[in-house]
Design an enzyme around this catalytic site. Structure first.
Site, PDB file in Angstrom:
ATOM      1  N   PRO B 242      19.997 -28.350   7.131  1.00 27.10           N
ATOM      2  CA  PRO B 242      18.686 -27.708   7.009  1.00 27.10           C
ATOM      3  C   PRO B 242      17.486 -28.603   7.300  1.00 27.10           C
ATOM      4  CG  PRO B 242      19.578 -28.187   4.830  1.00 27.10           C
ATOM      5  CD  PRO B 242      20.569 -28.718   5.824  1.00 27.10           C
ATOM      6  N   CYS B 243      17.699 -29.795   7.865  1.00 25.45           N
ATOM      7  CA  CYS B 243      16.569 -30.719   8.003  1.00 25.45           C
ATOM      8  C   CYS B 243      15.465 -30.192   8.912  1.00 25.45           C
ATOM      9  CB  CYS B 243      17.067 -32.084   8.490  1.00 25.45           C
ATOM     10  SG  CYS B 243      17.998 -32.021  10.018  1.00 25.45           S
TER      11      CYS B 243
END
Lengths: 307, 296
Positions: B242-243
């Site tokens: 999810p960065c």
């Protein structure tokens, strides 16, 4: 303008297929190692099916991480079951599969006799799982059965869809009853809860349908129709709604649900019909199944492939 | 687990400024998704792994048995179906490959009709499942003859094989994969996080390498990694890291605002999220509603 297909053909049912996710096997491993050890007592299991699978998919019965908990799973229509987990592969192979099926049938047959299935039709949704878990290798041999009676008392006389047979208001009312799983309805789509009046007032049989087949209803209808036949005195045509949900053009719809008129004959009360229901394996044979989870569960294998 | 307890939970909404979500906003967006796409359902997960910052019965979202009718390499990509959602991304951006493709059930059936034999996903027999050399006499597979068997004469059973021959578009067993998908709330990145676990048409779990066949090559081993699921014990699972999620969502909010259309509200977060996740998993046919359009 409904396009009813008029016919007279014996009802055929789309069988359930066990859809066991990896979290179920993880739970079984933990339970066996920490709690059961060599204990082979039968344990209760909870499974469920949904009526909104995409076209072309089989009728899945799902087992997951919460199948070992004592409360029914509320993510679909519940199926209650029993797991018979053996300690060796030899015991697994030597199980009396015919006997398991027969005693499972007797359990359901008793709900016909005492009338409890009329009040709670989902009592008919039962399964057994015979299993051998090779814990160290993460390999599992297993076999499910969904006991059902072989009767020759049900013939489809017309087939249509829900969308072409009912008004929008009627459809909304019908869909709101989907959470029941199965029900007997009167002319106004009210659930008949009085056991004595059940068949007299009954206009519709409603079932949440796991099947995605455009002609055939799913397995749970089978015992439901046998139950109605059992309580009939004479031949009668019942209207059967096999409720299915799907998304069409961005909107949730049940219009593709099957609407069948089925002619039922009386079923003898004295002798229990033959019971069937062992699941087919991937080759289509009535044999046990096998799954190898070593690639995703074995710590040694995982470290090899980790990124 | 990435989200360690010392990380303070996001209290106030920063959605419009930064594209991140509070846990409460995740629940709000999840409720909206479940309402519009009921194949997604809230789940509790392992009771021992319940997170106190989310309601017990709304720990994460799941959709199961999602079909994946064909492998990515079999897909026909056409230019008009591709929209670069994030052009400035040095990694090449999120390519929305399904932009104009209608995935209503009818269309899926149609496209299955079109598939010829060569296009069909490969069968289990082509796929070595595991270390065959370790098989000993005491073990069984579906293929072996020594497994228990019962007699077979049930006239009222619909036999998958019969249906398949007659009507390939409406059969009970199509040679396709299926996926279980989970959306969790990632406390560290303050965004949703997508997890996937796949099975072949015989419900045998896919290996990591096989799963990569259904992930856009731009993302394999980069944005898609194997980690422990926050709500299940046991082995790791593939997940879309999810960065970059907040950044992408923020960009979509800005683009929508510049386009002069209705503002993106926080309850729509997961619909947008699922739309751009399609660029990572273009062939997995999960539901993210058809009425929502991203850029007209």
């Amino acid at each position: 303008e409904a396009t009813y297909q008029v016919m007279s053909t014996p009802v055929q049912y789309v069988p359930l297929i066990s859809s066991i996710d990896h979290t179920f096997w993880t739970q079984l491993n933990a339970k066996k190692l920490d709690e059961l050890k060599l204990d082979e007592r039968p344990l209760p299991l909870n499974a469920f099916y949904t009526n909104d699978c995409k076209p072309g998919l089989p009728a899945h019965l799902t087992l997951s991480y919460d199948s070992f908990t004592n409360k029914p799973v509320d993510r679909g229509t519940p199926y209650t079951g029993t797991i018979l987990n053996t300690n060796t592969v030899e015991e697994f192979k030597a199980k009396d599969f015919g006997g398991i099926l027969k005693s499972a049938g007797e359990k359901i047959w008793s709900t016909f006799h005492d009338g409890s299935a009329l009040t709670t039709p989902t009592l008919l949704n039962q399964f057994y799982c015979v299993c051998f878990a090779d814990l160290k290798k993460y390999k599992y041999s297993y076999w499910f059965c969904y006991p059902a009676f072989v009767t020759s008392t049900a013939n489809i006389v017309s087939r249509a869809t829900l969308g072409e047979s009912f008004s929008t208001e009627q459809k909304e009312k019908i869909r709101s009853l989907g959470t029941l799983g199965a029900a007997f309805l009167d002319r106004e789509f009210n659930v008949i809860d009085d056991r004595e009046k059940k068949l007299g007032q009954m206009e519709y049989v409603l079932m949440n349908d796991p099947s995605t087949d455009s002609e055939h209803p799913g397995w749970p209808l089978r015992n439901l129709l046998a139950l109605v036949s059992f309580h009939l005195d004479a031949k009668r045509t019942v209207k059967v709604i096999c409720l299915r949900e799907n998304k069409v053009a961005g909107l949730q719809s049940a219009d593709h649900s099957l609407y069948l008129q089925i002619e039922l004959e009386h079923l003898s009360k004295t002798e229990m019909p033959k019971v069937v229901g062992w699941e087919r394996n991937t080759k289509g044979k009535l044999k046990s199944k096998f799954v190898d989870l070593s690639a995703s569960m074995d710590p040694a294998r995982i470290s090899e492939s980790s990124v | 687990e990435i989200a360690s307890p010392h990380i303070p939970l996001l209290k106030d909404s920063k959605f419009k400024e930064t594209g991140v979500l509070t846990a409460d906003e995740f629940v709000l967006a999840g409720d909206f998704l479940v309402y519009h796409c009921p194949t997604w359902r809230w789940e509790t997960g392992d009771e021992k792994m319940v997170k106190d910052y989310l309601p017990k019965d709304k720990q994460f979202l799941a959709t199961r048995n999602v079909p994946c009718y064909q492998r990515l390499k079999q897909m026909q990509f056409t230019e008009e179906n591709e929209v670069i959602l994030d052009e400035d991304d040095p990694e090449g951006g999120w390519v929305d490959t399904h932009h104009n493709i209608d995935t209503t059930p009818t269309k899926i059936t149609d496209s299955m009709d079109d598939m010829n034999l060569e296009d069909k996903p490969r069968l289990l027999s082509d796929t070595p499942v595991a270390d065959d050399d370790e098989e000993s006499a005491g073990e069984m597979t579906d293929d072996e003859d020594d497994g228990p068997e019962v007699e077979d004469n049930d006239p009222a059973e619909v036999r998958p094989s019969t249906t398949q021959t007659d009507k390939p578009s409406d059969s009970n067993t199509v040679n396709m994969r299926s996926y279980d998908l989970y959306i969790t709330y990632d406390r560290y990145y303050q965004t949703p996080r997508m997890w996937l676990f796949g099975y072949n048409e015989n419900r045998q779990p896919l290996s990591i390498e096989e799963t990569y066949e259904d992930i856009s090559s731009d993302h394999v081993k980069k944005t898609v990694t194997q980690e422990n699921h926050p709500h299940f014990s046991g082995p790791g699972m593939l997940s879309i890291h999810p960065c970059k999620h907040a950044e992408v969502i923020k960009r979509i909010i800005e683009q929508t605002a510049q386009g002069g259309r209705n503002e993106v509200e926080v309850h729509m977060y997961l619909l947008i999220f699922l739309k751009f996740v399609q660029s990572v998993l273009p062939t997995i046919e999960y539901d993210y509603t058809q009425q929502f359009t991203m850029s007209g």
